[in-house]
Enzyme design. Structure first.
Site, PDB file in Angstrom:
ATOM      1  N   GLU A 137      51.613  45.805  41.696  1.00  2.39           N
ATOM      2  CA  GLU A 137      50.537  44.565  40.278  1.00  2.39           C
ATOM      3  C   GLU A 137      50.293  45.301  39.949  1.00  2.39           C
ATOM      4  OE1 GLU A 137      52.917  40.785  40.949  1.00  2.39           O
ATOM      5  OE2 GLU A 137      51.106  40.361  41.630  1.00  2.39           O
ATOM      6  N   HIS A 258      43.657  35.511  33.439  1.00  2.00           N
ATOM      7  CA  HIS A 258      44.866  36.427  33.330  1.00  2.00           C
ATOM      8  C   HIS A 258      45.625  36.713  31.859  1.00  2.00           C
ATOM      9  CE1 HIS A 258      49.295  37.686  34.001  1.00  2.00           C
ATOM     10  NE2 HIS A 258      49.048  36.961  35.545  1.00  2.00           N
ATOM     11  N   ARG A 307      43.091  42.631  36.487  1.00  2.13           N
ATOM     12  CA  ARG A 307      43.218  41.771  35.737  1.00  2.13           C
ATOM     13  C   ARG A 307      42.260  41.653  34.785  1.00  2.13           C
ATOM     14  NH1 ARG A 307      46.718  37.919  39.295  1.00  2.13           N
ATOM     15  NH2 ARG A 307      48.123  38.496  39.130  1.00  2.13           N
ATOM     16  N   HIS A 368      43.330  31.566  35.053  1.00  8.69           N
ATOM     17  CA  HIS A 368      44.328  31.488  36.031  1.00  8.69           C
ATOM     18  C   HIS A 368      44.389  31.225  37.370  1.00  8.69           C
ATOM     19  CE1 HIS A 368      47.863  32.881  38.019  1.00  8.69           C
ATOM     20  NE2 HIS A 368      46.990  33.768  38.446  1.00  8.69           N
ATOM     21  N   ARG A 403      39.805  38.892  41.381  1.00  4.78           N
ATOM     22  CA  ARG A 403      41.146  39.017  42.457  1.00  4.78           C
ATOM     23  C   ARG A 403      42.157  39.719  42.022  1.00  4.78           C
ATOM     24  NH1 ARG A 403      46.622  36.714  42.526  1.00  4.78           N
ATOM     25  NH2 ARG A 403      45.998  35.043  41.113  1.00  4.78           N
TER      26      ARG A 403
END
Length: 561
Positions: A137, A258, A307, A368, A403
């Protein structure tokens, strides 16, 4: 020179929630507030060492954020991967604001914690040879994301944990219960917690649980914003409760948006469908209306950049084109792959009239994850004796300003295990709740929608001094709207306003862009002034919040990509 050691404004908020006197009482050695991966892991391990554990959940055991986690859980589990490589990726994503020691705990203890979860009964996807099927990811340079059911990792973890809790007859569960406020002893430590149980039965309405320790695992603050991937129960209750009890909140300005949340139209509000980062990990790309790649040339990892980088690039393109969304194109994956790897996302998209097999998915950033929360040490301890915090409600320091994908489930798992290691030896003696001099109050539930619109419009992905100042003014006005009734809506809205105001103040004071905090008027990162953390505290005597800046060296030196 670093940022200010103290900073205005001092904001007046309810020092406790108005509530009737408890109509029932019970007791437990430890109360765990929350039933996701963090809460249930803590409960299952604590039951081995203390006489009675009571789990409080706002809805049913499966209703929290864990079940919505699609991508997976990150750990150095694959051949050639190491905790040191996971550490580097985490520090880079965190933009210099991670706690290095906390990150090393996370990545070092992570593999063992995941294997323990498998031993508990969680069934992760495996490859043809029977080894864990790992994927990649955003922000990861290795395939290290373990997943279950293709894109139903959180649901599988939650299933396994709930089965274990239901088999443990010595864990008591109180469903449909809001944690209202802590009961404090004369020394300021935990003596219990007040609950409001929603429903009729042996316990209903306001009650009190006398206890020797409380573990907060109540999740995040997503409902502060009008569009979020978080469920309806995520109203910042645990953070607000801890603040009122004397704990410190840290890094609230770092809210992750997100980048790929399904766009359902301009009037859609509340929880929105998440399109997992893992879809991009399998080759999907972001494009605009003309089919131009959005991440090409923006970052070395392109569509798999961290992100915050992707969310900012999408927002810039939306501003340039005047469109409310961009497109995630995964048509080349094919029907068989979609149905095997992402069955949940496929069904969700089709339920909203989009078939990702034959057309791109409209996406836009939405709230998110809260990287900040209740400040803890490496063992989950807070400033309040007997109060511990774990998972999204906590600020352990592992996430920094942004994060890294799939580190959240791992954080809840690792730090709940650590709490269960030290808490039994630190149990406080039973104490009587002291007289509570804190000023009580409630904000009207009717202002919630307006609060959410203010936060989304002025404290969302893009922030500026003018917008943040206007948001603070509007939130102050909402704070003066007293509730004519004492009910769940008013309690939740008061918690939301408490967290929204503190978040807005911290965002206004941080005059730089770092990670998920993007200031249009201060577009560059500034370690000389702003390497460090903003801490929020509430003075119970005056019911005012104060912010203090705690300088700390940047922890990603030389690692940035």
């Amino acid at each position: 020179m670093a940022g200010p050691s103290t900073a205005p404004p001092a904001r007046r908020l309810p020092a406790r929630l108005s509530a009737p006197e408890p109509g029932w009482t019970t007791d437990a050695d430890v109360v765990v507030i929350g039933s996701g991966i963090a809460g249930l892991t803590a409960a299952l391990r604590l039951r081995q060492h203390v006489e009675k554990v009571l789990v409080v959940t706002k809805d049913v055991l499966a209703a929290g954020s864990t079940q919505w986690a699609q991508g997976g859980i990150a750990a150095a589990l694959g051949e050639g991967d190491t905790p040191e490589q996971h550490e580097v990726d985490t520090l880079v994503a965190g933009a210099g604001a991670c706690d290095l020691d906390a990150v090393r705990v996370l990545v070092g203890e992570g593999p063992e914690a995941v294997h323990e979860l498998i031993a508990l009964g969680a069934r992760f996807d495996v490859d043809a040879s029977g080894l864990l099927a790992l994927t990649r990811e955003g922000g990861h340079l290795r395939d290290r994301i373990a997943h279950a059911g293709g894109d139903a990792t959180g649901a599988e973890i939650q299933r396994a944990l709930i089965a274990a809790v239901e088999a443990a007859t010595d864990i008591e569960v109180v469903p449909h219960a809001l944690a209202v406020d802590l009961l404090l002893a004369d020394d300021g430590g935990v003596a219990g917690v007040t609950l409001h149980v929603m429903g009729e039965g042996e316990r209903d309405g306001i009650g009190a649980v006398r206890c020797r320790a409380v573990v907060l695992a109540s999740g995040g603050l997503g409902q502060v914003f009008s569009q979020t991937t978080n469920p309806a129960v995520s109203t910042g209750d645990g953070m607000a409760l801890a603040l009122r009890a004397g704990a410190t909140l840290r890094d609230l300005e770092f809210v992750q948006f997100h980048p790929t949340v399904m766009y359902l139209g301009p009037d859609s509000r509340g929880q929105q469908p998440l399109i997992s980062e893992a879809v991009r990990g399998e080759g999907a790309v972001l494009v605009d209306d003309e089919g131009r790649r959005i991440m090409e040339g923006v970052h070395a990892l392109a569509d798999l950049a961290p992100r915050d980088v992707v969310a900012k690039a999408i927002t810039r393109r939306m501003h340039e084109t005047g469109r409310p969304h961009v497109w995630l194109d995964a048509r080349h994956l094919g029907a068989d792959f979609w149905e095997r790897r992402f069955p949940t996302i496929l069904a969700t998209a089709r339920s909203h009239g989009v078939d990702p097999v034959i057309e791109p998915i409209p996406v836009a950033p939405a709230c998110h994850y809260a990287s900040g929360g209740v400040r803890t040490d490496l063992w989950g301890r807070t400033d309040v004796p007997g109060l511990y915090a774990t998972g999204e409600v906590a600020c352990s320091g592992v996430h920094g300003a942004n994060r890294l994908a799939s580190n959240s489930l791992l954080e809840g798992l690792v730090f709940s295990r650590r709490i269960a290691t030290v808490l039994p030896g630190e149990l406080r003696p039973w104490a009587e709740p002291a007289a509570d001099p804190r000023a009580a109050g409630l904000v009207a539930g009717s202002v919630r929608r307006q609060l959410q619109e203010v936060m989304t419009g002025r404290v969302g992905v893009l922030r500026s001094a003018a917008g943040l100042d206007q948001a603070a003014t509007e939130l102050d006005a909402l704070a003066g709207t007293s509730s004519p009734t004492v009910d769940l809506d008013a309690w939740e809205t008061t918690n939301l306003l408490t967290i929204a105001a503190a978040l807005t103040d911290a965002a206004a004071l941080r005059e730089e862009t770092r990670g998920s905090h993007w200031r249009e008027d201060h577009p560059e990162r500034d370690d000389a002034r702003w390497a460090g953390h903003f801490d929020v505290r509430l003075d119970p005597a005056t019911a005012t919040t104060t912010l203090a800046f705690d300088p700390a060296p940047a922890t990603d030196g030389g690692l940035g990509r």
